[in-house]
Design a protein around this motif. Structure first.
Motif, PDB file in Angstrom:
ATOM      1  N   ASP A  30       0.841  -1.190   0.000  1.00  0.00           N
ATOM      2  CA  ASP A  30       0.000   0.000   0.000  1.00  0.00           C
ATOM      3  C   ASP A  30       0.885   1.253   0.000  1.00  0.00           C
ATOM      4  O   ASP A  30       1.663   1.474   0.929  1.00  0.00           O
ATOM      5  N   PRO A  31       0.781   2.102  -1.030  1.00  0.00           N
ATOM      6  CA  PRO A  31       1.635   3.311  -1.077  1.00  0.00           C
ATOM      7  C   PRO A  31       1.362   4.268   0.073  1.00  0.00           C
ATOM      8  O   PRO A  31       2.269   4.992   0.501  1.00  0.00           O
ATOM      9  N   VAL A  32       0.138   4.301   0.554  1.00  0.00           N
ATOM     10  CA  VAL A  32      -0.169   5.170   1.697  1.00  0.00           C
ATOM     11  C   VAL A  32       0.652   4.739   2.912  1.00  0.00           C
ATOM     12  O   VAL A  32       1.176   5.570   3.667  1.00  0.00           O
ATOM     13  N   LYS A  33       0.774   3.421   3.101  1.00  0.00           N
ATOM     14  CA  LYS A  33       1.569   2.891   4.206  1.00  0.00           C
ATOM     15  C   LYS A  33       3.035   3.277   4.063  1.00  0.00           C
ATOM     16  O   LYS A  33       3.697   3.653   5.037  1.00  0.00           O
ATOM     17  N   VAL A  34       3.553   3.225   2.843  1.00  0.00           N
ATOM     18  CA  VAL A  34       4.960   3.564   2.604  1.00  0.00           C
ATOM     19  C   VAL A  34       5.207   5.038   2.910  1.00  0.00           C
ATOM     20  O   VAL A  34       6.142   5.393   3.635  1.00  0.00           O
ATOM     21  N   LEU A  35       4.373   5.902   2.370  1.00  0.00           N
ATOM     22  CA  LEU A  35       4.564   7.345   2.567  1.00  0.00           C
ATOM     23  C   LEU A  35       4.387   7.738   4.033  1.00  0.00           C
ATOM     24  O   LEU A  35       5.118   8.591   4.550  1.00  0.00           O
ATOM     25  N   ALA A  36       3.430   7.087   4.704  1.00  0.00           N
ATOM     26  CA  ALA A  36       3.224   7.402   6.113  1.00  0.00           C
ATOM     27  C   ALA A  36       4.441   7.015   6.937  1.00  0.00           C
ATOM     28  O   ALA A  36       4.861   7.751   7.845  1.00  0.00           O
ATOM     29  N   ALA A  37       5.035   5.864   6.631  1.00  0.00           N
ATOM     30  CA  ALA A  37       6.219   5.423   7.371  1.00  0.00           C
ATOM     31  C   ALA A  37       7.398   6.352   7.130  1.00  0.00           C
ATOM     32  O   ALA A  37       8.162   6.667   8.049  1.00  0.00           O
ATOM     33  N   LEU A  38       7.545   6.817   5.912  1.00  0.00           N
ATOM     34  CA  LEU A  38       8.677   7.699   5.588  1.00  0.00           C
ATOM     35  C   LEU A  38       8.487   9.106   6.144  1.00  0.00           C
ATOM     36  O   LEU A  38       9.455   9.858   6.264  1.00  0.00           O
ATOM     37  N   ASN A  39       7.275   9.462   6.504  1.00  0.00           N
ATOM     38  CA  ASN A  39       7.008  10.806   7.029  1.00  0.00           C
ATOM     39  C   ASN A  39       7.076  10.877   8.550  1.00  0.00           C
ATOM     40  O   ASN A  39       6.849  11.946   9.116  1.00  0.00           O
ATOM     41  N   VAL A  40       7.343   9.774   9.217  1.00  0.00           N
ATOM     42  CA  VAL A  40       7.449   9.778  10.672  1.00  0.00           C
ATOM     43  C   VAL A  40       8.667  10.604  11.076  1.00  0.00           C
ATOM     44  O   VAL A  40       9.790  10.319  10.635  1.00  0.00           O
ATOM     45  N   ALA A  41       8.433  11.600  11.917  1.00  0.00           N
ATOM     46  CA  ALA A  41       9.507  12.544  12.261  1.00  0.00           C
ATOM     47  C   ALA A  41      10.658  11.885  12.998  1.00  0.00           C
ATOM     48  O   ALA A  41      11.812  12.289  12.862  1.00  0.00           O
ATOM     49  N   SER A  42      10.352  10.854  13.803  1.00  0.00           N
ATOM     50  CA  SER A  42      11.387  10.250  14.641  1.00  0.00           C
ATOM     51  C   SER A  42      12.254   9.238  13.903  1.00  0.00           C
ATOM     52  O   SER A  42      13.204   8.707  14.473  1.00  0.00           O
ATOM     53  N   ILE A  43      11.953   8.983  12.650  1.00  0.00           N
ATOM     54  CA  ILE A  43      12.694   7.956  11.925  1.00  0.00           C
ATOM     55  C   ILE A  43      14.127   8.427  11.667  1.00  0.00           C
ATOM     56  O   ILE A  43      14.376   9.596  11.352  1.00  0.00           O
ATOM     57  N   GLN A  44      15.073   7.498  11.833  1.00  0.00           N
ATOM     58  CA  GLN A  44      16.480   7.820  11.629  1.00  0.00           C
ATOM     59  C   GLN A  44      16.877   7.589  10.167  1.00  0.00           C
ATOM     60  O   GLN A  44      16.381   6.658   9.527  1.00  0.00           O
ATOM     61  N   PRO A  45      17.768   8.413   9.618  1.00  0.00           N
ATOM     62  CA  PRO A  45      18.124   8.297   8.192  1.00  0.00           C
ATOM     63  C   PRO A  45      18.641   6.913   7.799  1.00  0.00           C
ATOM     64  O   PRO A  45      18.389   6.441   6.700  1.00  0.00           O
ATOM     65  N   GLU A  46      19.391   6.272   8.712  1.00  0.00           N
ATOM     66  CA  GLU A  46      19.961   4.964   8.395  1.00  0.00           C
ATOM     67  C   GLU A  46      19.206   3.814   9.076  1.00  0.00           C
ATOM     68  O   GLU A  46      19.725   2.717   9.206  1.00  0.00           O
ATOM     69  N   GLN A  47      17.990   4.093   9.498  1.00  0.00           N
ATOM     70  CA  GLN A  47      17.155   3.057  10.118  1.00  0.00           C
ATOM     71  C   GLN A  47      16.397   2.296   9.037  1.00  0.00           C
ATOM     72  O   GLN A  47      15.626   2.878   8.270  1.00  0.00           O
ATOM     73  N   PHE A  48      16.610   0.994   8.965  1.00  0.00           N
ATOM     74  CA  PHE A  48      15.946   0.172   7.951  1.00  0.00           C
ATOM     75  C   PHE A  48      14.460   0.041   8.291  1.00  0.00           C
ATOM     76  O   PHE A  48      14.098  -0.421   9.367  1.00  0.00           O
ATOM     77  N   VAL A  49      13.593   0.453   7.388  1.00  0.00           N
ATOM     78  CA  VAL A  49      12.144   0.369   7.570  1.00  0.00           C
ATOM     79  C   VAL A  49      11.617  -0.728   6.655  1.00  0.00           C
ATOM     80  O   VAL A  49      11.630  -0.589   5.428  1.00  0.00           O
ATOM     81  N   ALA A  50      11.184  -1.837   7.244  1.00  0.00           N
ATOM     82  CA  ALA A  50      10.736  -2.984   6.457  1.00  0.00           C
ATOM     83  C   ALA A  50       9.277  -2.841   6.057  1.00  0.00           C
ATOM     84  O   ALA A  50       8.454  -2.335   6.830  1.00  0.00           O
ATOM     85  N   PHE A  51       8.935  -3.335   4.854  1.00  0.00           N
ATOM     86  CA  PHE A  51       7.556  -3.280   4.378  1.00  0.00           C
ATOM     87  C   PHE A  51       6.980  -4.653   4.045  1.00  0.00           C
ATOM     88  O   PHE A  51       5.787  -4.880   4.213  1.00  0.00           O
ATOM     89  N   ILE A  52       7.796  -5.569   3.573  1.00  0.00           N
ATOM     90  CA  ILE A  52       7.249  -6.867   3.180  1.00  0.00           C
ATOM     91  C   ILE A  52       8.370  -7.903   3.128  1.00  0.00           C
ATOM     92  O   ILE A  52       9.521  -7.565   2.828  1.00  0.00           O
ATOM     93  N   ASP A  53       8.019  -9.156   3.452  1.00  0.00           N
ATOM     94  CA  ASP A  53       8.947 -10.274   3.308  1.00  0.00           C
ATOM     95  C   ASP A  53       8.521 -11.099   2.102  1.00  0.00           C
ATOM     96  O   ASP A  53       7.330 -11.401   1.928  1.00  0.00           O
ATOM     97  N   VAL A  54       9.477 -11.482   1.269  1.00  0.00           N
ATOM     98  CA  VAL A  54       9.166 -12.290   0.085  1.00  0.00           C
ATOM     99  C   VAL A  54      10.085 -13.501   0.047  1.00  0.00           C
ATOM    100  O   VAL A  54      11.208 -13.478   0.553  1.00  0.00           O
ATOM    101  N   ARG A  55       9.593 -14.555  -0.554  1.00  0.00           N
ATOM    102  CA  ARG A  55      10.394 -15.759  -0.718  1.00  0.00           C
ATOM    103  C   ARG A  55      11.497 -15.502  -1.748  1.00  0.00           C
ATOM    104  O   ARG A  55      11.370 -14.607  -2.603  1.00  0.00           O
ATOM    105  N   PRO A  56      12.578 -16.282  -1.683  1.00  0.00           N
ATOM    106  CA  PRO A  56      13.696 -16.053  -2.615  1.00  0.00           C
ATOM    107  C   PRO A  56      13.278 -16.068  -4.078  1.00  0.00           C
ATOM    108  O   PRO A  56      13.778 -15.273  -4.877  1.00  0.00           O
ATOM    109  N   GLU A  57      12.351 -16.965  -4.468  1.00  0.00           N
ATOM    110  CA  GLU A  57      11.948 -17.022  -5.873  1.00  0.00           C
ATOM    111  C   GLU A  57      11.210 -15.752  -6.291  1.00  0.00           C
ATOM    112  O   GLU A  57      11.350 -15.268  -7.425  1.00  0.00           O
TER     113      GLU A  57
END
Length: 657
Positions: free
Chosen positions: A220-247
């Motif tokens: 969901d793009p709304v979820k992505v943009l909302a996560a990136l707009n969080v003021a407390s987020i650190q520049p080098e903090q990895f923000v995960a969105f989804i887990d996918v299988r290797p294939e």
């Protein structure tokens, strides 16, 4: 001189004064009012101490009551000369051990010399994530004038504790056991997934990141943009969105990797045979949530990986086992002492009734279905669930088990059983007019079909509503309800996951009875239950469904004598010459289509149904709002059976080689 005092019983759950014999009580509290009874001639020198609330047993009871309530301030008020860091020591004890509750079960005098006394007590402390830790410890008293006073020492917490010592603990889970298919093959195995996320400080175009994650992975793009707009987020903090299988990662990497800010991390995970395989049924695991912690209880703690849905959640305690751990005393001078070992238990595999080949065929049948849908297959002889699939994969409701829908004309299997039990035959003559009136309400055939005078077989094959409304009206008023009961309507059962079964409320009037006869009105079913209905129509016995191989068989009911064979005749006609004739090439297939109206729009929307049986397997296909059962659900049923046949041939070749 108190060696012969009887024990005082104490419980922290019922806060009452312990019962002590008159002799023991007077000796313990040194009460002069009791002296004539309690003091024997052989001990005339017992000192007389006034009966005051500061008695030793009373102090002990008040202290332990406050401890059980975790009221440290009340504990401190009971003490004489409490240590300055008393509150801090108790808080450290609770934190170091992970104590979530304490109770105290017995209290007894251990020694007394006139100036001091020692009372022993039994404490049971519940340690978060480990279980109960039982400790025998002591309270020390000294007499000041006419009163006993309670003086705190570290041994109150544990007899081996000394000033400056601390407690420590360890804890670990064993490997999580597997969910197995009906043959004992694992459906869940440890593996690796790729976590897709972003480093905010590397993102150049937030809209581009959101767009590509949506296009490639459905995030969901709304979820992505909302996560990136969080003021407390650190520049080098990895923000995960989804887990996918290797294939899957290999398929999307070329599109995602060039976008600045998108990064990937490997992660250990619990995998199923294929992406989405029995996803709603098997469920998923992940870090325990606050809600799950409340349900699972004190054996679990924050950070644990647990089942969050499906059978992983329902069978959590079996699959996970129990964690092992130790409680140790960490000496101020160095070194440690083992106080308690908690022996864990390994998880135990849970065998399901799912068949790998049938489940894979169900997944293949629904692969590109965009509407909410479900497919369930059961063993006609046992009710064991062979496959169960729900769509969309990303939505929580397990439609196949928990979704409730009007069954539409698939319910005519039940109505047909009732009229067959009443003496009709497949070749009996019946009428199929355009419309009929029941209870001042008009009912019409779907797409204005008119068959005139015809046979029950043809009316069933072409799903004539007016025929079955008329036939139901001629039955005894409870005949249709009794037939529904024989097919498990209104019967409770435990599948292994939540499933409400099927409902056939008593009709309120003739109009509702007419609607019920064609699967409308207030009749509601799950796709799972309709699979058991068609299985019963074939075998003659309705079996409650179950997902767990070792579970006891549930309720069952036998159809009316002589009805299974004509029911099979009717269901064969549906495929050979009726509304499912597009599936006539599938050998051995019998069934019934359904187009179930719902909602308030004009014309109403319809769910598409097909229930079928072949070779000892009953199944149901539902597409929510899909339209006409014969046009939408039947092709999916054909695809399901073709995929199953292909898997059987492949398996045969593999076995032969």
């Amino acid at each position: 001189m108190f060696a012969s005092a009887r024990r005082a019983r104490y419980t922290g759950r019922v806060h009452r004064r312990a019962v002590i014999s008159w002799v023991g009580l007077c000796l313990l509290l040194l009460l002069p009012a009791c002296a004539p009874r309690a003091v024997r001639p052989s001990v005339p020198s017992v000192p007389a101490v006034p009966a005051v609330p500061g008695g030793a047993e009373d102090l002990a009871r008040r202290y332990l009551d406050a401890w059980a309530r975790n009221d440290v301030a009340a504990q401190r008020r009971v003490l004489v000369d409490a240590p300055a860091d008393f509150d801090a020591q108790h808080a450290r004890w609770r934190q170091d051990l992970g104590v979530v509750a304490s109770r105290f079960e017995r209290l007894e005098l251990e020694s007394e010399d006139g100036a001091t006394a020692v009372m022993k007590f039994h404490g049971v402390h519940t340690l978060r994530g480990l279980g109960e830790w039982e400790v025998e410890s002591r309270l020390r008293f000294e007499r000041r004038g006419q009163r006993w006073s309670l003086r705190w020492t570290p041994e109150v917490l544990h007899p081996a504790l000394r000033s400056g010592d601390r407690f420590g603990r360890t804890r670990s889970w064993g490997p999580r056991a597997a969910l197995l298919d009906a043959k004992g093959h694992p459906l869940t195995v440890p593996g690796e997934v790729i976590r897709v996320g972003v480093l905010p400080g590397r993102v150049k175009d937030r809209a581009a990141v959101a767009s590509v994650l949506q296009a490639q992975l459905g995030v969901d793009p709304v979820k992505v943009l909302a996560a990136l707009n969080v003021a407390s987020i650190q520049p080098e903090q990895f923000v995960a969105f989804i887990d996918v299988r290797p294939e899957r990662y290999q398929q999307v990497r070329s599109a995602l990797a060039p976008v600045p800010g998108i990064f990937f991390r490997k992660k250990l995970a619990r995998l199923t045979p294929a992406e989405g395989f029995a996803a709603h049924t098997l469920g998923r695991v992940g870090e325990v949530t606050a809600e799950a912690l409340q349900v699972l209880g004190p054996l679990y703690q924050a950070g644990d990986v647990v089942g969050l849905s499906g059978l992983e959640r329902a069978q959590e305690r079996t699959l996970a086992g129990r964690p092992s751990g130790e409680v140790r005393l960490l000496r101020r001078s160095g070194g440690s002492e083992l106080l308690q070992r908690f022996d864990g238990e390994p998880g135990r595999d849970v065998r399901t009734t799912l068949r790998m080949d049938v489940q894979a065929a169900a997944e293949a049948a629904l692969m590109d279905v965009t509407r909410p849908a479900a497919l369930v297959a059961v063993d006609t002889a046992t009710g064991e669930v062979l496959a169960v699939a729900s769509r969309p994969l990303g939505e929580a409701p397990h439609r196949a088990l928990s979704g409730r829908y009007p069954p539409g004309s698939t319910f005519k299997v039940v109505t047909a059983e009732a009229v067959l039990a009443n003496g009709l035959k497949p070749d009996s003559r019946v009428d199929c007019p355009l419309e009929v009136t029941a209870g001042r309400q008009r009912f019409r055939n779907f797409e204005s079909e008119v068959l005139g005078t015809t046979t029950l077989r043809r009316a069933f094959a072409l799903s004539c509503n007016t025929t079955f409304i008329q036939l139901a009206a001629k039955l005894d008023r409870r005949a249709l309800e009794d037939a529904a009961r024989r097919f498990g309507f209104g019967v409770g059962y435990d599948v292994g996951l939540p499933s409400p079964g099927a409902a056939f409320p008593e009709p309120r009037d003739d109009a509702e009875r007419a609607a019920d006869a064609m699967g409308q009105g207030r009749v509601l079913v799950t796709p799972l239950h309709m699979a058991t209905v068609v299985a019963a129509a074939s075998s003659g016995v309705w079996h409650a469904p179950r997902l767990l191989a070792d579970a006891e068989a549930g309720p069952e009911a036998r159809l009316s004598p002589g009805t299974p064979e004509p029911l099979r005749d009717l269901m064969r006609a549906v495929v050979k010459e009726g509304t499912a004739k597009s599936a006539a090439s599938v050998a051995g297939l019998m069934g019934k289509t359904g187009t179930a109206e719902f909602g308030l729009t004009v014309p109403p929307e319809t769910h598409a149904w097909f229930i079928g049986v072949r070779g000892g397997m009953g199944f149901a296909v539902l597409v929510e709002g899909g339209g006409v059962g014969g046009r939408v659900a039947v092709p999916l049923a054909v695809r399901f059976l073709q995929a199953l046949d292909a898997a059987t041939v492949l398996s045969f070749k593999d076995d032969a080689s």
